[in-house]
Design a protein around this motif. Structure first.
Motif, PDB file in Angstrom:
ATOM      1  N   ILE A  61      -2.556  -4.714  -6.731  1.00 42.88           N
ATOM      2  CA  ILE A  61      -1.996  -4.170  -5.937  1.00 42.88           C
ATOM      3  C   ILE A  61       0.190  -3.534  -6.135  1.00 42.88           C
ATOM      4  O   ILE A  61       0.331  -4.632  -6.596  1.00 42.88           O
ATOM      5  CB  ILE A  61      -1.636  -4.462  -4.157  1.00 42.88           C
ATOM      6  CG1 ILE A  61      -2.918  -5.290  -4.297  1.00 42.88           C
ATOM      7  CG2 ILE A  61      -0.967  -2.663  -3.972  1.00 42.88           C
ATOM      8  CD1 ILE A  61      -3.055  -5.611  -2.942  1.00 42.88           C
ATOM      9  N   SER A  62       0.408  -2.641  -6.580  1.00 48.42           N
ATOM     10  CA  SER A  62       1.569  -2.194  -6.982  1.00 48.42           C
ATOM     11  C   SER A  62       2.347  -0.763  -6.064  1.00 48.42           C
ATOM     12  O   SER A  62       1.462  -0.198  -5.940  1.00 48.42           O
ATOM     13  CB  SER A  62       1.547  -1.517  -8.164  1.00 48.42           C
ATOM     14  OG  SER A  62       0.811  -0.483  -8.527  1.00 48.42           O
ATOM     15  N   ALA A  63       3.414  -1.371  -6.143  1.00 46.86           N
ATOM     16  CA  ALA A  63       4.023  -0.371  -4.568  1.00 46.86           C
ATOM     17  C   ALA A  63       5.193  -0.266  -5.420  1.00 46.86           C
ATOM     18  O   ALA A  63       6.133  -0.632  -5.668  1.00 46.86           O
ATOM     19  CB  ALA A  63       4.118  -1.365  -3.500  1.00 46.86           C
ATOM     20  N   ALA A  64       5.839   1.403  -5.569  1.00 50.06           N
ATOM     21  CA  ALA A  64       6.858   2.017  -5.836  1.00 50.06           C
ATOM     22  C   ALA A  64       7.436   2.812  -5.022  1.00 50.06           C
ATOM     23  O   ALA A  64       6.825   2.768  -3.427  1.00 50.06           O
ATOM     24  CB  ALA A  64       6.178   3.464  -6.102  1.00 50.06           C
ATOM     25  N   LYS A  65       8.546   2.388  -5.375  1.00 48.35           N
ATOM     26  CA  LYS A  65       9.790   3.150  -4.524  1.00 48.35           C
ATOM     27  C   LYS A  65       9.606   4.486  -5.355  1.00 48.35           C
ATOM     28  O   LYS A  65      10.288   4.415  -6.802  1.00 48.35           O
ATOM     29  CB  LYS A  65      11.206   2.659  -4.034  1.00 48.35           C
ATOM     30  CG  LYS A  65      11.836   3.753  -3.289  1.00 48.35           C
ATOM     31  CD  LYS A  65      12.790   2.737  -2.352  1.00 48.35           C
ATOM     32  CE  LYS A  65      13.467   1.769  -2.834  1.00 48.35           C
ATOM     33  NZ  LYS A  65      14.551   1.915  -3.590  1.00 48.35           N
ATOM     34  N   ALA A  66      10.320   5.724  -4.469  1.00 45.53           N
ATOM     35  CA  ALA A  66       9.808   6.541  -5.416  1.00 45.53           C
ATOM     36  C   ALA A  66      10.574   7.718  -5.280  1.00 45.53           C
ATOM     37  O   ALA A  66      10.751   7.818  -4.036  1.00 45.53           O
ATOM     38  CB  ALA A  66       8.498   7.094  -5.402  1.00 45.53           C
ATOM     39  N   GLY A  67      10.603   8.881  -6.365  1.00 46.60           N
ATOM     40  CA  GLY A  67      10.974  10.246  -5.875  1.00 46.60           C
ATOM     41  C   GLY A  67      12.806  10.145  -5.854  1.00 46.60           C
ATOM     42  O   GLY A  67      12.765   8.951  -7.191  1.00 46.60           O
ATOM     43  N   LEU A  68      12.869  11.141  -5.192  1.00 48.10           N
ATOM     44  CA  LEU A  68      14.475  11.802  -6.069  1.00 48.10           C
ATOM     45  C   LEU A  68      15.176  10.668  -5.116  1.00 48.10           C
ATOM     46  O   LEU A  68      16.362  11.194  -4.543  1.00 48.10           O
ATOM     47  CB  LEU A  68      14.795  12.724  -6.172  1.00 48.10           C
ATOM     48  CG  LEU A  68      16.249  13.440  -7.194  1.00 48.10           C
ATOM     49  CD1 LEU A  68      15.693  12.965  -8.838  1.00 48.10           C
ATOM     50  CD2 LEU A  68      16.236  14.739  -7.138  1.00 48.10           C
ATOM     51  N   GLU A  69      16.036   9.337  -6.346  1.00 43.47           N
ATOM     52  CA  GLU A  69      16.897   8.558  -4.943  1.00 43.47           C
ATOM     53  C   GLU A  69      18.400   8.976  -5.478  1.00 43.47           C
ATOM     54  O   GLU A  69      18.647   9.958  -6.845  1.00 43.47           O
ATOM     55  CB  GLU A  69      16.551   7.039  -5.213  1.00 43.47           C
ATOM     56  CG  GLU A  69      16.959   5.867  -4.193  1.00 43.47           C
ATOM     57  CD  GLU A  69      16.106   4.609  -4.719  1.00 43.47           C
ATOM     58  OE1 GLU A  69      15.857   4.437  -3.715  1.00 43.47           O
ATOM     59  OE2 GLU A  69      16.460   4.000  -5.343  1.00 43.47           O
ATOM     60  N   ASP A  70      19.225   8.682  -4.815  1.00 45.51           N
ATOM     61  CA  ASP A  70      20.659   8.853  -4.333  1.00 45.51           C
ATOM     62  C   ASP A  70      21.121  10.492  -5.033  1.00 45.51           C
ATOM     63  O   ASP A  70      21.880  11.090  -6.119  1.00 45.51           O
ATOM     64  CB  ASP A  70      21.586   8.068  -5.149  1.00 45.51           C
ATOM     65  CG  ASP A  70      21.186   6.826  -4.655  1.00 45.51           C
ATOM     66  OD1 ASP A  70      21.131   6.448  -3.152  1.00 45.51           O
ATOM     67  OD2 ASP A  70      20.970   5.881  -5.246  1.00 45.51           O
ATOM     68  N   GLY A  71      19.698  11.332  -5.653  1.00 44.04           N
ATOM     69  CA  GLY A  71      19.579  13.089  -5.434  1.00 44.04           C
ATOM     70  C   GLY A  71      20.191  13.464  -6.916  1.00 44.04           C
ATOM     71  O   GLY A  71      20.192  13.701  -6.994  1.00 44.04           O
ATOM     72  N   LYS A 109      -9.408  -5.435   3.490  1.00 44.77           N
ATOM     73  CA  LYS A 109      -8.781  -4.542   2.697  1.00 44.77           C
ATOM     74  C   LYS A 109      -7.132  -4.674   2.586  1.00 44.77           C
ATOM     75  O   LYS A 109      -6.699  -5.434   2.975  1.00 44.77           O
ATOM     76  CB  LYS A 109      -8.503  -3.623   4.383  1.00 44.77           C
ATOM     77  CG  LYS A 109      -9.961  -3.196   4.011  1.00 44.77           C
ATOM     78  CD  LYS A 109     -10.243  -1.940   5.540  1.00 44.77           C
ATOM     79  CE  LYS A 109     -11.583  -1.560   5.754  1.00 44.77           C
ATOM     80  NZ  LYS A 109     -11.860  -0.347   6.586  1.00 44.77           N
ATOM     81  N   VAL A 110      -6.360  -4.426   1.219  1.00 47.97           N
ATOM     82  CA  VAL A 110      -4.969  -4.337   1.050  1.00 47.97           C
ATOM     83  C   VAL A 110      -4.601  -3.093   0.954  1.00 47.97           C
ATOM     84  O   VAL A 110      -4.940  -1.875   0.484  1.00 47.97           O
ATOM     85  CB  VAL A 110      -5.231  -5.056  -0.235  1.00 47.97           C
ATOM     86  CG1 VAL A 110      -5.629  -6.129   0.087  1.00 47.97           C
ATOM     87  CG2 VAL A 110      -5.340  -4.229  -1.325  1.00 47.97           C
ATOM     88  N   ALA A 111      -3.428  -3.236   0.937  1.00 47.81           N
ATOM     89  CA  ALA A 111      -2.422  -2.015   1.161  1.00 47.81           C
ATOM     90  C   ALA A 111      -1.032  -1.744   0.279  1.00 47.81           C
ATOM     91  O   ALA A 111      -0.312  -2.731   0.135  1.00 47.81           O
ATOM     92  CB  ALA A 111      -2.050  -1.096   2.665  1.00 47.81           C
ATOM     93  N   ALA A 112      -0.703  -0.836  -0.986  1.00 44.95           N
ATOM     94  CA  ALA A 112       0.825  -0.426  -1.323  1.00 44.95           C
ATOM     95  C   ALA A 112       1.156   0.229  -0.247  1.00 44.95           C
ATOM     96  O   ALA A 112       0.663   1.077   0.106  1.00 44.95           O
ATOM     97  CB  ALA A 112       0.378  -0.006  -2.479  1.00 44.95           C
ATOM     98  N   ALA A 113       2.135   0.152   0.289  1.00 47.70           N
ATOM     99  CA  ALA A 113       3.126   1.063   1.046  1.00 47.70           C
ATOM    100  C   ALA A 113       4.389   1.168  -0.289  1.00 47.70           C
ATOM    101  O   ALA A 113       4.968   0.951  -0.340  1.00 47.70           O
ATOM    102  CB  ALA A 113       3.441  -0.315   2.116  1.00 47.70           C
ATOM    103  N   GLN A 114       3.504   2.856  -0.273  1.00 48.79           N
ATOM    104  CA  GLN A 114       4.849   3.383  -1.710  1.00 48.79           C
ATOM    105  C   GLN A 114       5.633   4.052  -0.473  1.00 48.79           C
ATOM    106  O   GLN A 114       5.480   3.862   0.698  1.00 48.79           O
ATOM    107  CB  GLN A 114       3.795   4.362  -2.040  1.00 48.79           C
ATOM    108  CG  GLN A 114       4.876   5.090  -2.915  1.00 48.79           C
ATOM    109  CD  GLN A 114       3.981   6.170  -3.784  1.00 48.79           C
ATOM    110  OE1 GLN A 114       3.587   5.830  -4.882  1.00 48.79           O
ATOM    111  NE2 GLN A 114       4.466   7.459  -3.652  1.00 48.79           N
ATOM    112  N   MET A 115       7.300   3.925  -0.875  1.00 46.95           N
ATOM    113  CA  MET A 115       7.769   4.981  -0.118  1.00 46.95           C
ATOM    114  C   MET A 115       8.932   5.661  -0.940  1.00 46.95           C
ATOM    115  O   MET A 115       8.800   5.708  -2.123  1.00 46.95           O
ATOM    116  CB  MET A 115       9.113   3.612   0.245  1.00 46.95           C
ATOM    117  CG  MET A 115       8.522   2.092   1.242  1.00 46.95           C
ATOM    118  SD  MET A 115       9.295   1.018   1.797  1.00 46.95           S
ATOM    119  CE  MET A 115      11.023   1.612   2.572  1.00 46.95           C
ATOM    120  N   GLY A 116       9.095   6.312  -0.376  1.00 46.09           N
ATOM    121  CA  GLY A 116       9.973   8.037  -1.211  1.00 46.09           C
ATOM    122  C   GLY A 116      11.309   6.783  -1.134  1.00 46.09           C
ATOM    123  O   GLY A 116      11.773   5.634  -0.319  1.00 46.09           O
TER     124      GLY A 116
END
Ligand code: CDT
Length: 397
Positions: free
Chosen positions: A262-272, A6-13
């Motif tokens: 496996i691909s893992a994003a840093k996602a979302g609105l960074e630094d506003g 079992k493998v996982a991507a830890a996506q981060m906001g």
């Protein structure tokens, strides 16, 4: 025999300029624990996971800049990173994580490491080869900058596949004298963000028999100065396109190299301000998406994969035989000759030109010790992807 894990991507906001490092590491440990509860044996974190994606910013102060960098030999001891590796060891989960690396000679690299929980050590390191963006910021004060070329050197470690010990239960070991084709420890390779858009980067791993490619990323959804524009797009359309291209390259290259990814994003609105895409996913050797992120925050994306699924494509569909490549080589040379008939170029300058033109990259295949590798006939002037790969091979066990 199934070779499942079992493998996982830890996506981060987002992680902001103002984020406190200890809080970010706590978030990562929380993700690790969630993955552990789901039975994951390997967790991938994003590119430059511990901080905001600082190459967006023009930073003059060396001491301020140094805050974003780590020394790779101190990852397991520095208070900035140690808790994550300790947690991985405690949980018995391998992790791969991206960070900004300050090398001993002071150079900066955009780096990923693979940490083996069983061994309690970093067993592989990769430095990003394809650095996007510019050295100087754009004139447009509202542009999205990507100053990777300012802060990092192009990776100089090549693209070396590696085996991950004790991640699957009953892997055949060479030392035991039992050598069964395709039954060894998993073969993995690391890419970082922009690398995933370069087929030759994948192929370097594909030709080493890679079974799982790991790729962390920070990809901005809307940055017309950075990406260039084919046609005007709204931010929403641009983000949709960016997610499409992300999945396209993960799926297509997994299929073409018969490997999982496996691909893992840093996602979302960074630094506003900087809206990073999500889309973290796990793809199969047939190019299907097995699991993908639902949102753009902290999230575990999990799949159970059977490495045995890589073999059919590697052995039956995309077999590489010397004869095939000789024929391909002749075809390429002929087409070059026809294409420039009448030119005053000599045959030797022709072949040099062919080698330095991206459209003839097939020519860069070669054979070293009976194994196909990239770059066997070419030198490092040709392109960054081919640095240090000569002669590196990892035949499938
Ligand atoms: N971090 C990173 O490599 N981002 C790039 C942006 C490309 S800018 C032309 C990416 O390929 O996603």
């Amino acid at each position: 025999m199934a070779r499942s894990l079992k493998v996982a991507a830890a996506q981060m906001g987002p992680v902001h300029l103002t984020s406190v490092r200890a809080d970010t590491v706590s978030r990562m440990m929380k993700l690790l624990n969630s993955a552990s509860a789901l039975g994951a044996k390997l967790v991938l974190f994003p590119e430059c996971a511990f901080t905001t994606f600082f190459p967006r910013h023009l930073i003059y102060s060396q001491s301020e800049l140094d805050e974003y960098f780590e020394h790779s030999d101190q990852l397991l001891t520095s208070p900035n990173t140690k808790p994550l590796f300790d947690e991985a060891r405690k949980l018995g989960i391998d992790i791969s994580v991206g960070f900004a690396e300050r090398a001993e000679d002071g150079k900066g690299f955009n780096t990923s490491v693979y940490y083996s929980a069983k061994k309690g050590e970093v067993i592989a390191k990769y430095r990003k080869v394809h650095l996007p963006g510019t050295k100087e910021p754009f004139e447009n004060p509202n542009a999205v900058n990507q100053l990777e070329k300012r802060y990092f050197e192009p990776g100089n470690l090549g693209l070396k596949a590696f085996r991950t010990p004790d991640t699957i239960g009953d892997a055949a070991k060479k030392a035991s004298g039992v050598i069964e084709a395709g039954k060894g420890d998993p073969i993995m390779g690391m890419l970082i963000c922009n690398d995933r858009r370069w087929p030759e980067a994948w192929r370097c791993y594909g030709l080493q028999g890679v079974e799982v490619v790991l790729c962390g990323y920070n990809t901005v959804g809307y940055g017309p100065d950075l990406w260039g524009t084919r046609k005007p797009m709204t931010p929403e359309e641009a983000e949709k396109d960016a997610v499409f291209h992300h999945k396209l390259v993960m799926q297509a290259n997994s299929y073409m190299n018969s490997c999982f990814s496996i691909s893992a994003a840093k996602a979302g609105l960074e630094d506003g301000k900087y809206d990073l895409i999500g889309g973290s996913c796990i793809t199969s050797p047939e190019g299907h998406i097995l699991a993908e992120a639902k949102g753009k925050g902290d999230e575990i994306v999990l799949a159970e994969i059977d490495l045995e699924d890589c073999r059919q494509g590697k052995e039956k569909v995309k077999t590489e035989k010397l004869g095939d490549w000789i024929l391909a080589d002749i075809a390429i040379r002929l087409s070059i000759l026809i294409g420039i008939a009448g030119s005053i170029l000599t045959a030797s300058s022709l072949s040099k030109q062919a080698l330095s033109s991206p459209s003839y990259y097939h020519k860069r295949y070669g054979v070293v010790d009976g194994v196909f590798v990239y770059g066997a006939e070419v030198d490092i002037e040709i392109g960054p992807s081919f640095q240090s790969v000569e002669g590196q091979s990892l035949p499938m066990l």
